[in-house]
Design an enzyme around this catalytic site. Structure first.
Site, mmCIF file in Angstrom:
data_model
loop_
_atom_site.group_PDB
_atom_site.id
_atom_site.type_symbol
_atom_site.label_atom_id
_atom_site.label_comp_id
_atom_site.label_asym_id
_atom_site.label_seq_id
_atom_site.Cartn_x
_atom_site.Cartn_y
_atom_site.Cartn_z
ATOM 1 N N ASP A 57 0.880 -1.164 0.000
ATOM 2 C CA ASP A 57 0.000 0.000 0.000
ATOM 3 C C ASP A 57 0.917 1.213 0.000
ATOM 4 O O ASP A 57 1.721 1.388 0.934
ATOM 5 C CB ASP A 57 -0.869 -0.035 1.279
ATOM 6 C CG ASP A 57 -1.825 1.144 1.357
ATOM 7 O OD1 ASP A 57 -1.496 2.231 0.830
ATOM 8 O OD2 ASP A 57 -2.897 0.984 1.966
ATOM 9 N N VAL A 58 0.826 2.026 -1.029
ATOM 10 C CA VAL A 58 1.795 3.125 -1.169
ATOM 11 C C VAL A 58 1.695 4.141 -0.033
ATOM 12 O O VAL A 58 2.618 4.922 0.192
ATOM 13 C CB VAL A 58 1.681 3.837 -2.546
ATOM 14 C CG1 VAL A 58 1.876 2.844 -3.683
ATOM 15 C CG2 VAL A 58 0.375 4.601 -2.686
ATOM 16 N N ASN A 80 2.204 3.910 -10.628
ATOM 17 C CA ASN A 80 0.898 4.020 -11.284
ATOM 18 C C ASN A 80 -0.256 4.225 -10.305
ATOM 19 O O ASN A 80 -1.253 4.849 -10.652
ATOM 20 C CB ASN A 80 0.663 2.743 -12.109
ATOM 21 C CG ASN A 80 -0.785 2.609 -12.550
ATOM 22 O OD1 ASN A 80 -1.214 3.252 -13.507
ATOM 23 N ND2 ASN A 80 -1.552 1.780 -11.834
ATOM 24 N N TYR A 158 -6.966 16.399 -7.102
ATOM 25 C CA TYR A 158 -6.325 15.447 -8.022
ATOM 26 C C TYR A 158 -5.346 16.159 -8.952
ATOM 27 O O TYR A 158 -4.177 15.764 -9.070
ATOM 28 C CB TYR A 158 -7.408 14.732 -8.839
ATOM 29 C CG TYR A 158 -6.866 13.789 -9.881
ATOM 30 C CD1 TYR A 158 -6.330 12.550 -9.514
ATOM 31 C CD2 TYR A 158 -6.890 14.114 -11.242
ATOM 32 C CE1 TYR A 158 -5.833 11.678 -10.468
ATOM 33 C CE2 TYR A 158 -6.404 13.256 -12.196
ATOM 34 C CZ TYR A 158 -5.874 12.033 -11.816
ATOM 35 O OH TYR A 158 -5.381 11.173 -12.762
ATOM 36 N N LYS A 162 -1.177 15.851 -9.128
ATOM 37 C CA LYS A 162 -0.409 15.384 -10.292
ATOM 38 C C LYS A 162 0.573 16.465 -10.767
ATOM 39 O O LYS A 162 1.636 16.149 -11.312
ATOM 40 C CB LYS A 162 -1.364 14.974 -11.422
ATOM 41 C CG LYS A 162 -2.225 13.742 -11.086
ATOM 42 C CD LYS A 162 -1.401 12.471 -10.924
ATOM 43 C CE LYS A 162 -2.295 11.236 -10.818
ATOM 44 N NZ LYS A 162 -1.526 9.997 -10.703
ATOM 45 N N THR A 193 -11.781 3.533 -16.785
ATOM 46 C CA THR A 193 -11.379 2.717 -15.628
ATOM 47 C C THR A 193 -12.250 3.106 -14.438
ATOM 48 O O THR A 193 -13.007 4.071 -14.500
ATOM 49 C CB THR A 193 -9.900 2.977 -15.243
ATOM 50 O OG1 THR A 193 -9.800 4.322 -14.757
ATOM 51 C CG2 THR A 193 -8.955 2.787 -16.404
HETATM 52 N N1 LIG Z 1 -8.320 6.648 -16.129
HETATM 53 C C1 LIG Z 1 -7.949 7.831 -16.581
HETATM 54 O O1 LIG Z 1 -8.652 8.459 -17.396
HETATM 55 C C2 LIG Z 1 -6.663 8.456 -16.125
HETATM 56 C C3 LIG Z 1 -6.286 9.660 -16.699
HETATM 57 C C4 LIG Z 1 -5.099 10.258 -16.293
HETATM 58 C C5 LIG Z 1 -4.309 9.644 -15.341
HETATM 59 N N2 LIG Z 1 -4.694 8.450 -14.774
HETATM 60 C C6 LIG Z 1 -3.805 7.858 -13.775
HETATM 61 O O2 LIG Z 1 -3.562 6.515 -14.105
HETATM 62 C C7 LIG Z 1 -3.253 5.766 -12.915
HETATM 63 C C8 LIG Z 1 -4.075 4.489 -12.896
HETATM 64 O O3 LIG Z 1 -5.431 4.850 -12.793
HETATM 65 P P1 LIG Z 1 -6.622 3.960 -13.383
HETATM 66 O O4 LIG Z 1 -7.409 4.848 -14.259
HETATM 67 O O5 LIG Z 1 -6.115 2.686 -13.898
HETATM 68 O O6 LIG Z 1 -7.472 3.774 -12.027
HETATM 69 P P2 LIG Z 1 -8.026 2.476 -11.265
HETATM 70 O O7 LIG Z 1 -8.595 1.503 -12.230
HETATM 71 O O8 LIG Z 1 -8.876 3.025 -10.181
HETATM 72 O O9 LIG Z 1 -6.705 1.846 -10.649
HETATM 73 C C9 LIG Z 1 -6.013 2.476 -9.618
HETATM 74 C C10 LIG Z 1 -5.063 1.475 -9.011
HETATM 75 O O10 LIG Z 1 -4.352 2.148 -7.951
HETATM 76 C C11 LIG Z 1 -4.462 1.320 -6.804
HETATM 77 N N3 LIG Z 1 -4.297 2.087 -5.578
HETATM 78 C C12 LIG Z 1 -5.022 3.138 -5.124
HETATM 79 N N4 LIG Z 1 -4.566 3.535 -3.926
HETATM 80 C C13 LIG Z 1 -3.533 2.694 -3.622
HETATM 81 C C14 LIG Z 1 -2.667 2.581 -2.521
HETATM 82 N N5 LIG Z 1 -2.763 3.392 -1.449
HETATM 83 N N6 LIG Z 1 -1.715 1.615 -2.534
HETATM 84 C C15 LIG Z 1 -1.597 0.791 -3.587
HETATM 85 N N7 LIG Z 1 -2.409 0.827 -4.649
HETATM 86 C C16 LIG Z 1 -3.369 1.779 -4.658
HETATM 87 C C17 LIG Z 1 -5.830 0.684 -6.902
HETATM 88 O O11 LIG Z 1 -5.925 -0.421 -6.026
HETATM 89 P P3 LIG Z 1 -7.341 -0.914 -5.390
HETATM 90 O O12 LIG Z 1 -7.986 -1.803 -6.417
HETATM 91 O O13 LIG Z 1 -6.915 -1.626 -4.156
HETATM 92 O O14 LIG Z 1 -8.143 0.329 -5.109
HETATM 93 C C18 LIG Z 1 -5.799 0.297 -8.371
HETATM 94 O O15 LIG Z 1 -5.039 -0.859 -8.554
HETATM 95 C C19 LIG Z 1 -3.542 6.716 -11.739
HETATM 96 O O16 LIG Z 1 -2.338 7.266 -11.262
HETATM 97 C C20 LIG Z 1 -4.399 7.786 -12.374
HETATM 98 O O17 LIG Z 1 -4.317 9.023 -11.702
HETATM 99 C C21 LIG Z 1 -5.852 7.850 -15.157
#
Ligand SMILES: NC(=O)c1ccc[n+]([C@@H]2O[C@H](COP(=O)([O-])OP(=O)(O)OC[C@H]3O[C@@H](n4cnc5c(N)ncnc54)[C@H](OP(=O)(O)O)[C@@H]3O)[C@@H](O)[C@H]2O)c1
Length: 237
Positions: A57-58, A80, A158, A162, A193
């Site tokens: 857990d980060v 990530n 958020y 970032k 996601t």
């Molecule tokens: N989706 C988009 O449109 C988008 C756009 C720009 C940037 N991003 C960035 O892309 C990255 C991945 O996001 P995603 O869209 O794939 O979201 P997601 O499907 O919600 O995945 C987020 C991941 O981060 C994990 N996480 C959250 N808090 C954590 C913690 N304290 N320790 C360890 N793991 C943790 C979650 O684990 P759990 O399953 O346990 O919650 C999940 O595996 C993020 O940094 C996000 O800001 C996403």
């Protein structure tokens, strides 16, 4: 090299799981970072190949230290894991929500990166990819040709987290440049996601993952301290 290793935090779902899958396909032994062992185990099974579970857990330094003590050498770290608790503007966001968001998106990256630095230093070509967001771009936020609805101040916790991550990307890159590191930030684009309330309009997260893999595989003459879109084009700060 066939014995390269990578860690992707938050790899049990979303973009992170795709990054882990693509790195495994590139021949990496991939550590699938997951705070929940069961969710992580399921992802490891789905990814297959040389995927391994690494529970962390980060926001919990103890779990990060334990995880780091298990890894001897790391060639690529993909920070990530991220959260986006609300899309509220700063006027409607309490300090507690900023704190919670920064715990994961900023301090979590520092905790993980510093804990895994000794393992990264054992790599001949260490690479760090910070998964940021185009919404953190102050240039895109203020025009003249913003890539998304400007002027709303939405998603303050958020987006500012970032932006802080982007600043850290530059500072880590400068600090580690002479040690052969490449440290870059990725703007994955809007993806469908769980993180994203607008998921229905988002693109394929697998496409975004390719951008992270590109940065994880940068050659010795590749850039460092940059901010890149998933397709490799530079994003303005
Ligand atoms: N989706 C988009 O449109 C988008 C756009 C720009 C940037 N991003 C960035 O892309 C990255 C991945 O996001 P995603 O869209 O794939 O979201 P997601 O499907 O919600 O995945 C987020 C991941 O981060 C994990 N996480 C959250 N808090 C954590 C913690 N304290 N320790 C360890 N793991 C943790 C979650 O684990 P759990 O399953 O346990 O919650 C999940 O595996 C993020 O940094 C996000 O800001 C996403």
């Amino acid at each position: 090299m066939n014995d390269r290793t990578a860690l992707v935090t938050g790899a049990n779902k979303g973009i992170g799981k795709h990054i882990a899958r693509l790195l495994a396909a590139e021949g990496f032994t991939v550590y699938v970072g997951s705070r929940d062992p069961e969710r992580g185990r399921r992802a490891v099974e789905e990814i297959g190949g040389a995927a391994r579970l690494l529970v962390l857990d980060v926001t919990d330094p103890g779990t990060v230290e334990r995880a780091a003590s298990r890894i001897d050498r790391l060639d690529a770290l993909v920070n990530n894991a991220g959260i986006s608790p609300s899309l509220a503007p700063p006027t409607e966001t309490g300090a507690e929500e900023f704190r919670r968001t920064y715990e994961t998106n900023v301090y979590g990256v520092v905790t993980v990166t510093n804990a895994f630095l000794p393992a990264l230093r054992r790599s001949p070509h260490p690479r760090i990819v910070n998964v940021s967001s185009g919404t953190a771009s102050l240039t895109w936020s203020t025009g003249p040709n913003p890539q998304f609805t400007p002027g709303s101040g939405a998603g303050a916790a958020y987006r500012s987290s970032k932006a802080a991550l982007n600043a850290l990307t530059v500072l880590y890159a400068q600090t580690l440049a002479e040690d052969g590191f490449k440290v870059n930030a990725l703007a994955p684009g809007l993806r469908a996601t769980d993180l994203n309330a607008r998921a229905a309009t988002g693109g394929d997260p697998a496409e975004a993952a390719q951008g992270a893999v590109h940065l994880a595989l940068l050659p010795a003459d590749g850039p460092t301290g940059g901010f890149f879109s998933w397709d490799g084009t530079p994003v303005p700060w």
